[in-house]
Motif scaffolding. Structure first.
Motif, PDB file in Angstrom:
ATOM      1  N   MET A   1      12.669  -5.590  -0.096  1.00  0.00           N
ATOM      2  CA  MET A   1      11.772  -6.076   0.949  1.00  0.00           C
ATOM      3  C   MET A   1      11.316  -4.902   1.817  1.00  0.00           C
ATOM      4  O   MET A   1      12.069  -3.973   2.043  1.00  0.00           O
ATOM      5  N   ARG A   2      10.125  -5.021   2.291  1.00  0.00           N
ATOM      6  CA  ARG A   2       9.568  -4.011   3.191  1.00  0.00           C
ATOM      7  C   ARG A   2       9.927  -4.329   4.626  1.00  0.00           C
ATOM      8  O   ARG A   2      10.095  -5.472   5.006  1.00  0.00           O
ATOM      9  N   ARG A   3       9.980  -3.280   5.432  1.00  0.00           N
ATOM     10  CA  ARG A   3      10.186  -3.437   6.866  1.00  0.00           C
ATOM     11  C   ARG A   3       8.824  -3.327   7.545  1.00  0.00           C
ATOM     12  O   ARG A   3       8.054  -2.392   7.306  1.00  0.00           O
TER      13      ARG A   3
ATOM     14  N   GLU B   1      12.432  -7.132   8.167  1.00  0.00           N
ATOM     15  CA  GLU B   1      12.249  -7.091   6.723  1.00  0.00           C
ATOM     16  C   GLU B   1      11.715  -8.437   6.268  1.00  0.00           C
ATOM     17  O   GLU B   1      12.345  -9.472   6.503  1.00  0.00           O
TER      18      GLU B   1
ATOM     19  N   SER C   1       9.408 -10.498   2.948  1.00  0.00           N
ATOM     20  CA  SER C   1       9.152 -10.362   1.513  1.00  0.00           C
ATOM     21  C   SER C   1       7.685 -10.460   1.105  1.00  0.00           C
ATOM     22  O   SER C   1       7.309  -9.933   0.054  1.00  0.00           O
TER      23      SER C   1
ATOM     24  N   ASP D   1       3.655  -0.954   8.451  1.00  0.00           N
ATOM     25  CA  ASP D   1       4.853  -0.643   7.686  1.00  0.00           C
ATOM     26  C   ASP D   1       4.987   0.873   7.684  1.00  0.00           C
ATOM     27  O   ASP D   1       4.290   1.555   8.436  1.00  0.00           O
TER      28      ASP D   1
END
Length: 80
Positions: free
Chosen positions: A1-3, A22, A24, A61
């Motif tokens: 997952m990205r923050r 975080e 998805s 991000d």
């Protein structure tokens, strides 16, 4: 997952998000930003006099900007 980081902007003031969340999907990012913006608007209307207010959230991000949400409103008091 990205923050993702949700920087809050009220008028000319910027409040950067140092922690982030975080998430998805971009749909979840947009939902979180919209909820945060609604909370900001609810809080601002309690303290707003007769001025207009522009609130926004810039989502980023680690690569840079991802999403920008804006909300503008005004309160006009009449009579009293």
């Amino acid at each position: 997952m990205r923050r993702y980081y949700f920087d809050l902007i009220e008028g000319d003031e910027i409040f950067p998000d140092e922690e982030g969340l975080e998430l998805s999907t971009i749909a979840k990012v947009q939902e979180q930003a919209a909820r945060s913006l609604a909370d900001m608007a609810r809080d601002a209307v309690r303290t707003l006099g007769g001025d207009s207010q522009q609130l926004s959230i810039e989502v980023r991000d680690d690569s840079g900007p991802v999403l920008h949400l804006k909300f503008t409103f005004a309160v006009e008091r009449r009579g009293h």
